[in-house]
Structure formats: C-alpha cells, structure tokens
Motif scaffolding. Structure first.
Motif, mmCIF file in Angstrom:
data_model
loop_
_atom_site.group_PDB
_atom_site.id
_atom_site.type_symbol
_atom_site.label_atom_id
_atom_site.label_comp_id
_atom_site.label_asym_id
_atom_site.label_seq_id
_atom_site.Cartn_x
_atom_site.Cartn_y
_atom_site.Cartn_z
ATOM 1 N N VAL A 1 -1.116 -2.521 -2.794
ATOM 2 C CA VAL A 1 -2.187 -2.248 -3.759
ATOM 3 C C VAL A 1 -2.052 -3.154 -4.976
ATOM 4 O O VAL A 1 -3.027 -3.758 -5.440
ATOM 5 C CB VAL A 1 -2.151 -0.768 -4.184
ATOM 6 C CG1 VAL A 1 -3.165 -0.509 -5.309
ATOM 7 C CG2 VAL A 1 -2.458 0.136 -2.990
ATOM 8 N N SER B 1 -4.590 -6.486 -6.076
ATOM 9 C CA SER B 1 -5.151 -6.549 -7.428
ATOM 10 C C SER B 1 -4.787 -7.857 -8.114
ATOM 11 O O SER B 1 -5.630 -8.496 -8.749
ATOM 12 C CB SER B 1 -4.637 -5.363 -8.261
ATOM 13 O OG SER B 1 -5.010 -4.134 -7.692
ATOM 14 N N VAL C 1 -0.062 5.191 -8.358
ATOM 15 C CA VAL C 1 0.133 4.328 -7.191
ATOM 16 C C VAL C 1 1.514 4.481 -6.568
ATOM 17 O O VAL C 1 1.635 4.531 -5.338
ATOM 18 C CB VAL C 1 -0.148 2.856 -7.564
ATOM 19 C CG1 VAL C 1 0.091 1.939 -6.365
ATOM 20 C CG2 VAL C 1 -1.585 2.701 -8.053
#
Length: 412
Positions: free
Chosen positions: A365, A369, A351
């Motif tokens: 991201v 999550s 990532v």
C-alpha cells in the motif's frame, strides 16, 4: 535553537503511540477468543518487559483498532489546528501560533531517536507519557520570549517593530548595532484591498491542475512517511532500536536532497520523482524477499531505506510547492496542500493493521502510493533557476515567462 528543540518535543508527541500503544508478546490460554474482557483478562498473559495501553485495557484482536484510532485522532487534531491556526497566524503573527521551516525537520528526526531512548529507559506507559508531555509546558513559556517575524511585521506596516526585531537578530549574531530604516513597500496591499482568495486556486486552470497534483503528492508523502514511521513498532527485532533507526535514517536525507535539487541535471522535479519512486520500490520489494533473507535484504532494512527516501521527498515538497505558486497565492496554496497532508497522517495508522491479511500488504500500500506520487510529479514544471511568478497573470502568460527567462539569463 528554541524552534529546533521544540521539534524534538513534537517528534515525541507524533511517535507517542508507537511505544505507548505497543503490543508485547502474549499468549491466550485455551483456544478461541474470550467472549468478554473479564474472561480475556483471566486467560491472557503478556510479556512483562514493558507496559502499554494494550496491556492496560487488553487492546488485542477485535479491540486492536483502538490503538490505530488514537494515533489517527492525533493527526486529526493537527488537521483542525492547521485549519484554525493557519489563517490566525496571518492576523496575529507567527510567534503566537508557531511556524517552522524545513530545516527543523532534521531535529524532528533526532526527536524520534530521543523518544526511543526515553521508551527504553521508561517502560511503564503512564510515566513515559508524562515524561514525553511535560516539556510542552516549558516550550509554551519559552515561546513568549521569541521575537515576532520581522517580515510579518513589515507586511502589516509595523515598521518600528520590524526594525527592532532586525536589530535584535543582528545583535544576537554578534553584529554591531545597525543604522536601519525600513521603507514602506510599494507593492504592499492597502487596508481597503484584500489578497487573492483561496478560490483562485480552483478558478484558474493552470493553478487548479497544479493544486490537484500537489495535494495528492503531499498526501502521499505524509501517508508513506507516517505509515513507515508508525510501522517501526511492527517490524521484527528490537522495538526500541527499530524506532530509533526510523528517526536517525532521516538525518542524511536532508543534506542529500539539498545537494540534488540545486543541480541543473536533476533539479526539483526529477529529484523528488526519484526519491518517491525509490521509496515506493523499497516498500514493494519487501513482498518478494525470501523468509530467510539475510540482514542486507531484510524487510526492516528496506523499510528504513524507504523512510529515508520519502523523508527527502517530504523536505523537497515544501520548497517545490512554494516555487510553483505565485507570490499572491503562495500562503493559500501551501495551506491547502498542508491540509491534504494531514489526511495522509490520519489514514496511515490503520495501514499496519492490514498485516493480518499478509505481512507484506502494508508495504505494498505504501509502495503504490509512493510510486503514483512520484510519476505524477513529472507532470509539474521545473522551477530551478526559473523566475518565480508574482501574480496569477504571470503564471498564465507564456510570453511573460519567456521574457523573465531571458532577463534571468542576461543578469545571470
């Protein structure tokens, strides 16, 4: 003490790639990307303040993915070890394969700071890897001196050995020798019986729903935790200071979560939800910060806050998951959740490389999550001051739970 020291060693292994694979400042003579590695070696100039596998093999541009792959393979190894040695610990015992509780996570955080100090003192990556890995030999030899788990010995019917270990623990705590005699457990399985298998987590609707949610929560905790940890090397500022702070910021997380999960107005579910949501928001807010934001609103500070929050959630999920599964399926449930946790670790190293799209993309991201896992936690029941189910039938029987609640209120 031995287990806590071993956690420091494990932390150094988990963080090894952050410094061993760090990318120093560099520039390439002339424009364009060289066609071959030999040409790149002639045209690239790295800062000489430290070495890494990047400077050794020119792992930049199209080759940069190999650094993330190396870290991902480490967590893939943990997944294989989880699948292999988890069931093995029930057959051979806990000592030969090593297990630890959530309390040792505190020393894991300290271990990250210790590794940052090692990296600051040892700038050549081969020597750093050697210094970080050598203690493993010492801990391997020391592990043979640890006593076996008395609970496991008791469950296997080895009463005399369990009594000896309990005497050893008592003497180590400064107690006098006890007149101890264990009685065989009436609820223990006979040799011709077998414990409920892992398929029971799928067969029963209540357990199936809990398992799916918990698997995602464990995955998200691992994904965000290791993502922010490994991303410490990508933040602005001093590399070694950022790595050290990413570990030290976890130290207050443990007493913080232990305080809230025991309060009736917060409990396990609400506390874990808040920590995960706050971790997600801290990550997402980095994308709206102005470029000239001060220290108090810097992406580094928000990333550290997110790290502390997800670390607290990670501590809680161990306790919460244990209380959501009945006794006969607790090991199976924790094993499945632990495996899903490793997948988060496998994906996390890739990532930070998404910053090539935009510096805020990795944080978005991680933020999504954390938020999704936090809201999913609200679908699980609260377990604080609630009786823990002993069998599968207890989980599925509302009448049983009402009776147990009444009994708990009367005895409380």
């Amino acid at each position: 003490m031995t287990v806590s020291c071993f956690k420091i060693y494990v932390a150094c292994q988990s963080m090894l790639i952050v410094l061993v694979g760090a990318v120093p400042d560099y520039h390439i003579d002339q424009e364009g990307i060289p066609a071959s590695r030999a040409e790149l070696a002639k045209r690239i100039h790295f800062a000489d303040n430290f070495t890494s596998i990047v400077t050794e093999w020119y792992l930049i541009e199209q080759e940069a993915y190999k650094v993330s792959l190396a870290s991902s393979l480490f967590f893939a190894g943990l997944l294989i070890g989880n699948i292999t040695f988890g069931p093995l610990s029930d057959k051979l015992g806990r000592k030969p394969v090593y297990i630890s509780g959530s309390l040792t996570n505190l020393t894991f955080a300290v271990g990250i700071a210790v590794y940052a100090l090692l990296g600051y003192c040892v700038r050549e990556w081969r020597y750093l890897a050697l210094v970080s890995n050598t203690p493993g030999i010492f801990f391997l030899l020391l592990s043979f001196m640890l006593p076996e788990s008395p609970r496991w010995l008791y469950s296997q019917g080895k009463m005399a050995e369990a009594e000896d270990v309990l005497q050893y623990i008592a003497l180590g705590n400064g107690k006098e020798r006890l007149n101890l005699k264990l009685k065989p457990s009436t609820g223990a399985l006979r040799k011709d019986e077998s414990a409920p298998g892992i398929l029971n987590l799928v067969k029963h609707p209540v357990l199936r729903w809990r398992t799916i949610i918990l698997m995602y929560i464990w995955y998200a905790c691992s994904f965000v935790y290791y993502g922010l940890t490994l991303n410490a090397g990508e933040l602005r500022g001093n590399l070694y200071l950022n790595v050290a702070l990413s570990g030290l910021v976890e130290v207050p997380a443990f007493p913080l979560c232990m305080f809230f999960i025991e309060k009736s107005w917060s409990g396990r579910r609400k506390t874990m939800t808040c920590f995960l949501v706050f971790a997600g928001l801290a990550c997402i807010f980095t994308m709206v910060l102005p470029a000239n934001a001060g220290l108090l609103l810097s992406p580094t500070l928000l990333a550290l806050c997110g790290k502390m929050m997800v670390s607290a959630a990670f501590n809680i999920v161990y306790i919460y998951t244990s209380e959501l599964y009945p006794t006969v399926l607790r090991n199976a449930g924790l094993g499945v959740c632990s495996m899903s946790c490793r997948f988060g670790g496998i994906l996390a190293p890739f990532v930070p490389s998404m910053k090539s799209l935009s510096p805020s993309v990795p944080f978005v991201v991680f933020g999504i999550s954390g938020l999704s896992a936090g809201f999913l936690t609200l679908l699980l029941p609260e377990t604080l001051n609630k009786p823990i189910a002993e069998s599968i039938e207890d989980v599925q029987s509302p009448k049983y739970q009402v009776l147990k609640n009444e009994e708990a209120e009367q005895t409380g």
